[in-house]
Design a protein around this motif. Structure first.
Motif, short mmCIF file in Angstrom:
data_model
loop_
_atom_site.label_atom_id
_atom_site.label_comp_id
_atom_site.label_asym_id
_atom_site.label_seq_id
_atom_site.Cartn_x
_atom_site.Cartn_y
_atom_site.Cartn_z
N ARG A 288 -0.69 -0.80 -3.79
CA ARG A 288 0.06 0.16 -4.58
C ARG A 288 -0.12 -0.03 -6.08
O ARG A 288 0.02 0.92 -6.82
CB ARG A 288 1.53 0.18 -4.18
N ARG A 289 -0.45 -1.24 -6.50
CA ARG A 289 -0.64 -1.42 -7.95
C ARG A 289 -2.07 -1.21 -8.36
O ARG A 289 -3.00 -1.45 -7.59
CB ARG A 289 -0.15 -2.81 -8.36
N ILE A 290 -2.21 -0.77 -9.59
CA ILE A 290 -3.53 -0.45 -10.13
C ILE A 290 -3.61 -0.99 -11.55
O ILE A 290 -2.64 -0.91 -12.29
CB ILE A 290 -3.71 1.09 -10.17
N VAL A 291 -4.77 -1.53 -11.92
CA VAL A 291 -4.98 -1.90 -13.32
C VAL A 291 -6.05 -0.96 -13.85
O VAL A 291 -7.01 -0.62 -13.15
CB VAL A 291 -5.41 -3.39 -13.47
N SER A 292 -5.87 -0.49 -15.09
CA SER A 292 -6.88 0.40 -15.68
C SER A 292 -7.10 -0.01 -17.12
O SER A 292 -6.22 -0.58 -17.76
CB SER A 292 -6.41 1.85 -15.61
N SER A 293 -8.31 0.29 -17.63
CA SER A 293 -8.62 -0.07 -19.00
C SER A 293 -9.26 1.11 -19.71
O SER A 293 -9.85 1.98 -19.08
CB SER A 293 -9.56 -1.28 -19.04
N SER A 294 -9.13 1.13 -21.02
CA SER A 294 -9.51 2.33 -21.76
C SER A 294 -10.26 2.04 -23.05
O SER A 294 -10.29 0.92 -23.55
CB SER A 294 -8.22 3.11 -22.05
N GLN A 295 -10.84 3.11 -23.61
CA GLN A 295 -11.55 3.00 -24.87
C GLN A 295 -10.59 2.64 -26.00
O GLN A 295 -10.99 2.11 -27.03
CB GLN A 295 -12.23 4.33 -25.20
N ASP A 296 -9.29 2.92 -25.81
CA ASP A 296 -8.34 2.65 -26.88
C ASP A 296 -7.93 1.17 -26.92
O ASP A 296 -7.06 0.80 -27.69
CB ASP A 296 -7.10 3.55 -26.76
N GLY A 297 -8.55 0.36 -26.07
CA GLY A 297 -8.25 -1.06 -26.11
C GLY A 297 -7.10 -1.48 -25.23
O GLY A 297 -6.74 -2.65 -25.16
N LYS A 298 -6.47 -0.53 -24.53
CA LYS A 298 -5.31 -0.86 -23.72
C LYS A 298 -5.68 -1.11 -22.26
O LYS A 298 -6.53 -0.43 -21.69
CB LYS A 298 -4.29 0.28 -23.75
N VAL A 299 -4.98 -2.08 -21.69
CA VAL A 299 -5.10 -2.35 -20.26
C VAL A 299 -3.71 -2.13 -19.69
O VAL A 299 -2.74 -2.71 -20.18
CB VAL A 299 -5.57 -3.81 -20.02
N ILE A 300 -3.57 -1.27 -18.69
CA ILE A 300 -2.26 -0.94 -18.14
C ILE A 300 -2.21 -1.25 -16.65
O ILE A 300 -3.18 -0.99 -15.92
CB ILE A 300 -1.93 0.56 -18.35
N VAL A 301 -1.09 -1.82 -16.21
CA VAL A 301 -0.87 -2.04 -14.78
C VAL A 301 0.15 -1.01 -14.32
O VAL A 301 1.24 -0.91 -14.89
CB VAL A 301 -0.36 -3.46 -14.49
N TRP A 302 -0.19 -0.22 -13.32
CA TRP A 302 0.66 0.87 -12.81
C TRP A 302 1.14 0.60 -11.39
O TRP A 302 0.43 -0.03 -10.61
CB TRP A 302 -0.12 2.19 -12.75
N ASP A 303 2.30 1.20 -11.07
CA ASP A 303 2.71 1.27 -9.67
C ASP A 303 2.27 2.68 -9.25
O ASP A 303 2.83 3.66 -9.71
CB ASP A 303 4.22 1.11 -9.56
N ALA A 304 1.25 2.78 -8.42
CA ALA A 304 0.69 4.09 -8.10
C ALA A 304 1.65 4.95 -7.27
O ALA A 304 1.55 6.17 -7.28
CB ALA A 304 -0.64 3.94 -7.37
N PHE A 305 2.59 4.33 -6.55
CA PHE A 305 3.53 5.14 -5.75
C PHE A 305 4.47 5.91 -6.67
O PHE A 305 4.75 7.08 -6.47
CB PHE A 305 4.40 4.25 -4.84
N THR A 306 4.99 5.20 -7.69
CA THR A 306 6.00 5.81 -8.56
C THR A 306 5.42 6.34 -9.87
O THR A 306 6.08 7.05 -10.60
CB THR A 306 7.08 4.77 -8.94
N THR A 307 4.20 5.97 -10.19
CA THR A 307 3.48 6.25 -11.46
C THR A 307 4.08 5.49 -12.64
O THR A 307 3.72 5.75 -13.79
CB THR A 307 3.40 7.77 -11.81
N ASN A 308 4.96 4.53 -12.38
CA ASN A 308 5.52 3.75 -13.50
C ASN A 308 4.52 2.75 -14.04
O ASN A 308 3.75 2.17 -13.29
CB ASN A 308 6.76 2.98 -13.03
N LYS A 309 4.60 2.51 -15.36
CA LYS A 309 3.75 1.49 -15.96
C LYS A 309 4.52 0.17 -15.87
O LYS A 309 5.66 0.09 -16.29
CB LYS A 309 3.49 1.80 -17.43
N GLU A 310 3.88 -0.84 -15.33
CA GLU A 310 4.57 -2.12 -15.19
C GLU A 310 4.23 -3.10 -16.31
O GLU A 310 5.05 -3.92 -16.69
CB GLU A 310 4.25 -2.73 -13.83
N HIS A 311 3.00 -3.06 -16.77
CA HIS A 311 2.58 -3.94 -17.86
C HIS A 311 1.61 -3.20 -18.75
O HIS A 311 0.91 -2.30 -18.28
CB HIS A 311 1.84 -5.18 -17.32
N ALA A 312 1.53 -3.61 -19.99
CA ALA A 312 0.50 -3.05 -20.88
C ALA A 312 0.08 -4.14 -21.84
O ALA A 312 0.91 -4.90 -22.34
CB ALA A 312 1.04 -1.85 -21.64
#
Lengths: 353, 69
Positions: free
Chosen positions: A76-100
């Motif tokens: 259920r959790r996902i980590v994603s990274s971006s050109q803006d330098g941010k790495v975000i951990v999401w709960d994919a069921f609820t779409t909430n961001k858990e960490h950044a």
């Protein structure tokens, strides 16, 4: 009179000739066993039904292009990274961001979830791969606990934990792949063989043993023995950069996605390419590929903003998915195969099921 | 590292690799393809993206909704 004068051009030419001769011999050996096509053998396989797959969740929060994502083993959790330098951990069921976490560099091209679910690794233009332990305390500053593990001499293009949180495999624009010990940051093994930037890697399913596959700008896909550092098999049939490689669930094959607008399947036991997934109407590069749980479906994210779903055995396209508003840059099926996630230059991630 | 190597060194590296690969043991596609198809067929039954998952069991399917009466 000077003794043997080595003329550089001559040596280069003779090396080239020998190389060409061996390549021809290799192709001949491979061709001897190419007695049938995969899709011919697959004629007896039942056809797939209609597919209805759509976006079930949209993860919004990145301020720029999403470059990479990975699933946690908890499905259920996902980590994603971006050109803006941010790495975000999401709960994919609820779409909430858990960490950044904000990285000190832009273009975080690689990120991976640790098998335990307790840490994430990421890196990009900083030429490093760093590990961040995930704290249960949402207010804790993750950046403070950051551990630099890998050091390359050019950008980090991909990273993956091995079967434990203790080792990380990386690939880089410096043309090499490397295996690192997370605790000490020590280089355990390095893998040389690509003639240009390595863009992607994937570890063999644990049952199959200690190998991994990498793909690069030299159009080659190499299979490596992790213990010896040797390249055991090499495939050069793509006509452009290989952006993504993914092992077939059984471990006996792998798929690749390339800027040449095709995805291909390579059979490791037959030691050859056995399928090309392409259409005249598909002219943009494939950036990322992954298989469904059974290996019957291959999902490909493309630079024309679409996701094409291929019947791996029959070689035909079964579906085309629209939704992203810019290039699809990353795509992974969830660990239990119930859904897949795609990330895009349109700043979002989508969960499809 | 590959970027810093001379063309000649890269060719030598390729040559050594090719010499190794020519000796690899291979199996005929007729055998491996058949086994691949069999493997997929046994696993397809349990592949959620192929057989589908009932709405109430899949965590990603939408919950709730409107009923227009």
């Amino acid at each position: 009179m000077a003794a043997q004068e080595v003329q550089p051009n001559e040596t280069l030419a003779s090396l080239k000739t020998e190389s060409e001769t061996l390549k021809t011999k290799l192709e001949e050996e491979r061709a001897k066993l190419h007695d049938v096509e995969l899709h011919q053998v697959a004629e007896k396989v039942e056809a797939l039904g209609q597919f209805v797959m759509k976006t079930r969740r949209t993860l919004k929060g990145h301020g720029n292009k999403v470059l990479c994502m990975d699933w946690c083993k908890d499905k259920r959790r996902i980590v994603s990274s971006s050109q803006d330098g941010k790495v975000i951990v999401w709960d994919a069921f609820t779409t909430n961001k858990e960490h950044a976490v904000t990285m000190p560099c832009t273009w975080v091209m690689a990120c991976a979830y640790a098998p335990s679910g307790c840490a994430v690794a990421c890196g990009g233009l900083d030429n490093k791969c760093s590990v961040y332990p995930l704290s249960l305390d949402k207010n804790e500053n993750l950046a403070a606990k950051k551990k630099s593990v890998a050091m390359h001499t050019n950008y980090l293009s991909a990273c993956s934990f091995t079967n434990s949180d203790m080792q990380i495999l990386t690939s880089s624009g410096d043309g090499t792949c490397a295996l690192w010990d997370v605790e000490s940051g020590q280089l355990l093994q390095s893998f040389h063989g690509h003639a240009a930037d390595v863009l992607c890697l994937d570890l063999a399913p644990s049952e199959t043993g200690n190998t991994f596959v990498s793909g690069g700008c030299d159009k080659k896909a190499n299979v490596w023995d992790m213990r010896s550092g040797q390249c055991v098999q090499s495939f050069e049939t793509h006509e452009s950069d290989i952006n993504s490689v993914r092992y077939y669930p059984s471990g006996d094959a792998f798929a690749s996605g390339s800027d040449d607008a095709t995805c291909r399947l390579y059979d490791l036991r037959a030691d050859r390419e056995v399928a090309i997934y392409s259409k005249e109407s598909i002219i943009f590069g494939a950036s990322s590929v992954d298989f469904s749980l059974s290996g019957r479906l291959l999902f490909g994210g493309y630079n024309d903003y679409t996701i094409n779903v291929w019947d791996v055995l029959k070689g035909t396209r079964v579906s085309i998915l629209f939704g992203h508003e810019n290039r699809v840059s990353t795509l992974r099926v969830s660990p239990d195969g119930t859904a897949f996630c795609s990330g895009s230059w349109d700043h979002t991630l989508r969960i499809w099921a | 590292m590959a970027r810093d190597m001379s063309d000649k060194d890269i060719l030598k590296m390729e040559l050594e690799q090719l010499q190794k690969e020519v000796k690899t043991t291979r199996e005929p596609v007729s055998k491996t393809a058949k086994e691949m198809c069999e493997w997929v067929e046994t696993k397809s039954a349990e592949d959620p993206l192929i057989k589908g998952v009932p709405e109430d069991k899949n965590p990603f399917k939408e919950k709730g909704g409107c009923i227009i009466t």
